[in-house]
Design a protein around this motif. Structure first.
Motif, mmCIF file in Angstrom:
data_model
loop_
_atom_site.group_PDB
_atom_site.id
_atom_site.type_symbol
_atom_site.label_atom_id
_atom_site.label_comp_id
_atom_site.label_asym_id
_atom_site.label_seq_id
_atom_site.Cartn_x
_atom_site.Cartn_y
_atom_site.Cartn_z
ATOM 1 N N ALA A 185 0.909 -1.150 0.117
ATOM 2 C CA ALA A 185 0.056 -0.021 -0.081
ATOM 3 C C ALA A 185 0.895 1.317 0.058
ATOM 4 C CB ALA A 185 -0.955 0.114 1.248
ATOM 5 N N LYS B 216 7.656 10.499 -1.343
ATOM 6 C CA LYS B 216 7.132 9.118 -1.410
ATOM 7 C C LYS B 216 7.310 8.457 -2.731
ATOM 8 C CE LYS B 216 3.835 5.886 -2.495
ATOM 9 N NZ LYS B 216 4.722 4.833 -2.346
ATOM 10 N N GLY C 223 -2.504 6.205 13.958
ATOM 11 C CA GLY C 223 -2.784 5.257 12.972
ATOM 12 C C GLY C 223 -1.758 4.147 13.065
ATOM 13 N N ALA C 224 -1.113 3.825 14.082
ATOM 14 C CA ALA C 224 0.001 2.842 14.010
ATOM 15 C C ALA C 224 -0.411 1.324 13.824
ATOM 16 C CB ALA C 224 0.873 3.290 15.101
ATOM 17 N N THR C 225 -1.947 1.327 13.964
ATOM 18 C CA THR C 225 -2.361 -0.396 13.566
ATOM 19 C C THR C 225 -2.384 -0.400 12.054
ATOM 20 O OG1 THR C 225 -4.621 0.297 13.815
ATOM 21 C CG2 THR C 225 -3.552 -0.681 15.844
ATOM 22 N N VAL D 256 -0.092 12.438 6.564
ATOM 23 C CA VAL D 256 0.107 11.963 5.372
ATOM 24 C C VAL D 256 -1.365 11.658 4.869
ATOM 25 C CG1 VAL D 256 2.163 10.804 5.215
ATOM 26 C CG2 VAL D 256 0.331 9.606 6.378
ATOM 27 N N ASN D 257 -2.445 12.087 5.481
ATOM 28 C CA ASN D 257 -3.973 11.996 5.001
ATOM 29 C C ASN D 257 -4.200 13.410 4.116
ATOM 30 O OD1 ASN D 257 -6.606 11.963 4.489
ATOM 31 N ND2 ASN D 257 -7.087 12.719 6.446
ATOM 32 N N VAL E 66 0.997 2.347 7.243
ATOM 33 C CA VAL E 66 1.845 3.383 7.131
ATOM 34 C C VAL E 66 2.551 3.957 8.613
ATOM 35 C CG1 VAL E 66 2.161 5.784 6.517
ATOM 36 C CG2 VAL E 66 1.090 4.464 4.965
ATOM 37 N N GLY E 67 1.535 3.956 9.445
ATOM 38 C CA GLY E 67 1.944 4.397 10.986
ATOM 39 C C GLY E 67 2.737 3.450 11.651
ATOM 40 N N ALA F 71 -3.472 8.353 10.165
ATOM 41 C CA ALA F 71 -4.775 7.544 10.460
ATOM 42 C C ALA F 71 -5.341 7.648 8.976
ATOM 43 C CB ALA F 71 -5.542 8.467 11.424
ATOM 44 N N LYS F 72 -6.621 6.849 9.049
ATOM 45 C CA LYS F 72 -7.338 6.476 7.849
ATOM 46 C C LYS F 72 -7.665 7.898 7.091
ATOM 47 C CE LYS F 72 -11.827 4.239 7.024
ATOM 48 N NZ LYS F 72 -13.127 3.588 7.690
ATOM 49 N N GLY G 65 4.374 13.392 0.008
ATOM 50 C CA GLY G 65 3.860 12.643 -1.101
ATOM 51 C C GLY G 65 4.751 12.516 -2.389
ATOM 52 N N THR H 151 6.005 5.704 1.857
ATOM 53 C CA THR H 151 5.206 6.853 2.556
ATOM 54 C C THR H 151 5.757 7.181 3.803
ATOM 55 O OG1 THR H 151 3.532 6.276 1.365
ATOM 56 C CG2 THR H 151 3.236 7.844 3.189
ATOM 57 N N ILE I 150 -10.054 11.348 7.900
ATOM 58 C CA ILE I 150 -10.356 11.244 9.532
ATOM 59 C C ILE I 150 -9.514 12.264 9.960
ATOM 60 C CG2 ILE I 150 -10.193 9.985 11.704
ATOM 61 C CD1 ILE I 150 -12.317 8.747 10.131
ATOM 62 N N TYR J 115 -6.595 4.868 18.870
ATOM 63 C CA TYR J 115 -7.714 5.414 18.995
ATOM 64 C C TYR J 115 -9.027 4.788 19.658
ATOM 65 C CZ TYR J 115 -10.113 3.130 15.030
ATOM 66 O OH TYR J 115 -10.733 2.142 14.234
ATOM 67 N N ALA K 111 0.448 16.299 3.594
ATOM 68 C CA ALA K 111 0.567 15.048 2.915
ATOM 69 C C ALA K 111 1.063 14.982 1.570
ATOM 70 C CB ALA K 111 -0.831 14.311 2.680
HETATM 71 N N1 NAP Z 1 0.604 10.776 1.176
HETATM 72 C C1 NAP Z 1 0.994 9.826 0.826
HETATM 73 O O1 NAP Z 1 2.142 9.801 0.070
HETATM 74 C C2 NAP Z 1 0.231 8.533 1.336
HETATM 75 C C3 NAP Z 1 0.549 7.478 0.671
HETATM 76 C C4 NAP Z 1 0.060 6.068 1.181
HETATM 77 C C5 NAP Z 1 -0.993 6.306 2.221
HETATM 78 N N2 NAP Z 1 -1.463 7.566 2.624
HETATM 79 C C6 NAP Z 1 -2.388 7.840 3.576
HETATM 80 O O2 NAP Z 1 -1.593 7.285 4.870
HETATM 81 C C7 NAP Z 1 -2.845 7.153 5.714
HETATM 82 C C8 NAP Z 1 -2.720 5.947 6.284
HETATM 83 O O3 NAP Z 1 -2.658 4.948 5.203
HETATM 84 P P1 NAP Z 1 -2.751 3.345 5.591
HETATM 85 O O4 NAP Z 1 -2.622 2.580 4.385
HETATM 86 O O5 NAP Z 1 -1.672 2.669 6.455
HETATM 87 O O6 NAP Z 1 -4.198 3.112 6.281
HETATM 88 P P2 NAP Z 1 -5.121 2.210 7.135
HETATM 89 O O7 NAP Z 1 -4.593 0.932 6.813
HETATM 90 O O8 NAP Z 1 -6.634 2.585 6.869
HETATM 91 O O9 NAP Z 1 -4.614 2.715 8.551
HETATM 92 C C9 NAP Z 1 -5.142 3.891 8.800
HETATM 93 C C10 NAP Z 1 -5.045 4.029 10.578
HETATM 94 O O10 NAP Z 1 -6.100 4.864 10.870
HETATM 95 C C11 NAP Z 1 -6.812 4.082 11.927
HETATM 96 N N3 NAP Z 1 -8.006 4.844 12.120
HETATM 97 C C12 NAP Z 1 -9.239 4.279 11.553
HETATM 98 N N4 NAP Z 1 -10.153 5.043 11.909
HETATM 99 C C13 NAP Z 1 -9.767 5.984 12.939
HETATM 100 C C14 NAP Z 1 -10.230 7.010 13.742
HETATM 101 N N5 NAP Z 1 -11.538 7.267 13.760
HETATM 102 N N6 NAP Z 1 -9.344 7.703 14.411
HETATM 103 C C15 NAP Z 1 -8.067 7.602 14.515
HETATM 104 N N7 NAP Z 1 -7.315 6.488 13.712
HETATM 105 C C16 NAP Z 1 -8.193 5.872 12.989
HETATM 106 C C17 NAP Z 1 -6.622 2.611 11.682
HETATM 107 O O11 NAP Z 1 -7.256 1.975 12.765
HETATM 108 P P3 NAP Z 1 -7.908 0.581 12.382
HETATM 109 O O12 NAP Z 1 -6.836 -0.374 12.892
HETATM 110 O O13 NAP Z 1 -8.983 0.371 13.460
HETATM 111 O O14 NAP Z 1 -8.192 0.446 11.028
HETATM 112 C C18 NAP Z 1 -5.242 2.596 11.158
HETATM 113 O O15 NAP Z 1 -4.692 2.663 12.339
HETATM 114 C C19 NAP Z 1 -3.977 7.335 5.000
HETATM 115 O O16 NAP Z 1 -4.449 8.601 5.242
HETATM 116 C C20 NAP Z 1 -3.583 7.048 3.416
HETATM 117 O O17 NAP Z 1 -4.503 7.807 2.658
HETATM 118 C C21 NAP Z 1 -0.550 8.771 1.991
#
Ligand code: NAP
Length: 299
Positions: free
Chosen positions: A97, A263, A131-133, A226-227, A136-137, A202-203, A260, A102, A206, A156, A256
């Protein structure tokens, strides 16, 4: 000249079109997707790849591991490494992903901002990762902790799930991170009252911290998000902000898209590294951070 061929594996239904585009733009002649791949299928696929070409053409083949699970992607790389039969070889790279590149770019941007704007080393900071679960985190936390920073991973939904992640990070990477309960705004404000850095992964869509919370964090030096999907994760830090002073406090914000850019450059660079390699490469988030750091330093 042998063709440069990339075999792109994912445990999911689709490989990432982002990664396909990056690979072809980086110079691969061909990219073939393999979907719904299970861990125990990796070895056979690797051996099918390596025995198809003479050993001196091994570096012209590569396998890329996608998905959205850092640990599974690393397990797949380990299984692939174990299936190589020297001198038969190929290149191996994981970036599930886009998370390895990233996280690497985010930590590298923060490191540079700390150094240039505050004269502080990453290793001397305490960092809260939101967002460490997520993939990316998770990687950002491991990279920062491996560099010597004191890392808190914020849950969270309470502390239980981040505690499991912390245990896994200790077992797999030998790093100590502290799991903390971020299940309310009050708890999050308390957590960030004691950190110099906030990493928000985080997601998408959010918001994890309000502008009021961020500007009241007394020790904060740098915050990165990064969101890119509104609302952003850290209110008040625009997606385009590239180490810009946050209104209302002395800390600097990184949005972000500022991360990016690096990235994409990092993923492209690792793909090029495999194309140009004279011996088989095995590339994960540690190599991504090494390259991201260099690219960010060069500006
Ligand atoms: N800028 C860039 O180049 C780039 C590239 C890739 C990704 N991203 C961004 O990076 C972020 C993380 O990506 P990912 O792939 O690691 O996403 P992900 O797998 O969906 O993980 C997101 C994290 O956010 C948590 N989360 C969900 N709902 C939440 C809430 N209400 N409050 C706080 N945390 C919450 C998730 O917890 P759960 O374990 O409960 O799901 C998980 O720890 C996203 O925003 C994505 O768009 C950016």
């Amino acid at each position: 000249m042998p063709k440069n061929i990339l075999h792109m594996l994912t445990p999911h239904k689709h490989v990432s079109p982002f990664d396909v585009n990056q690979a072809l733009d980086a110079g691969y002649d061909s990219v073939t997707p393999y979907e719904n791949v299970e861990l125990d299928e990796v070895s056979d696929l690797v051996q099918d790849v390596i025995f198809s070409r003479p050993p001196d053409h091994g570096v012209n083949s590569a396998m890329f591991f996608g998905g959205d699970d850092a640990v599974l992607a690393l397990d797949m790389i380990d299984a692939a490494k174990g299936a190589l039969v020297p001198p038969f070889t190929c290149n191996l790279m994981a970036d599930p992903a886009g998370s390895f590149t990233t996280a690497a770019a985010m930590v590298a941007k923060v490191e540079k901002a700390l150094k240039e704007k505050k004269g502080v080393q990453l290793k001397d900071t305490t960092i809260a990762v939101f967002g460490a679960t997520g993939v990316v985190g998770y990687c950002a936390a491991v990279i920062a902790a491996s560099e010597g920073a004191k890392v808190k991973i914020v849950g969270y939904s309470g502390v239980d799930r981040v505690k499991k992640r912390a245990d896994e990070m200790k077992e797999r990477f030998g790093v100590d991170v502290e799991p903390v309960d971020g299940s309310s705004d009050e708890k999050n404000s308390q957590i960030i009252s004691d950190v110099e850095v906030i990493l928000s992964a985080a997601k998408a869509g959010i918001q994890v911290l309000s502008k009021e919370q961020i500007t009241k964090a007394p020790k904060l030096l740098v915050a990165a998000d990064v969101n890119a999907v509104p609302p952003v994760g850290l209110e008040g830090i625009d997606v385009m902000d590239d180490t810009v002073k946050i209104d209302g406090c002395e800390a600097f914000g990184i949005g972000a898209l500022a991360t990016g850019v690096f990235k994409s450059k990092t993923e492209y660079g690792l793909l090029r590294q495999m194309i140009e390699a004279e011996e088989g490469q095995v590339l994960d988030f540690r190599h991504a951070f090494e390259l991201a750091r260099k690219l960010v330093d060069e500006g």
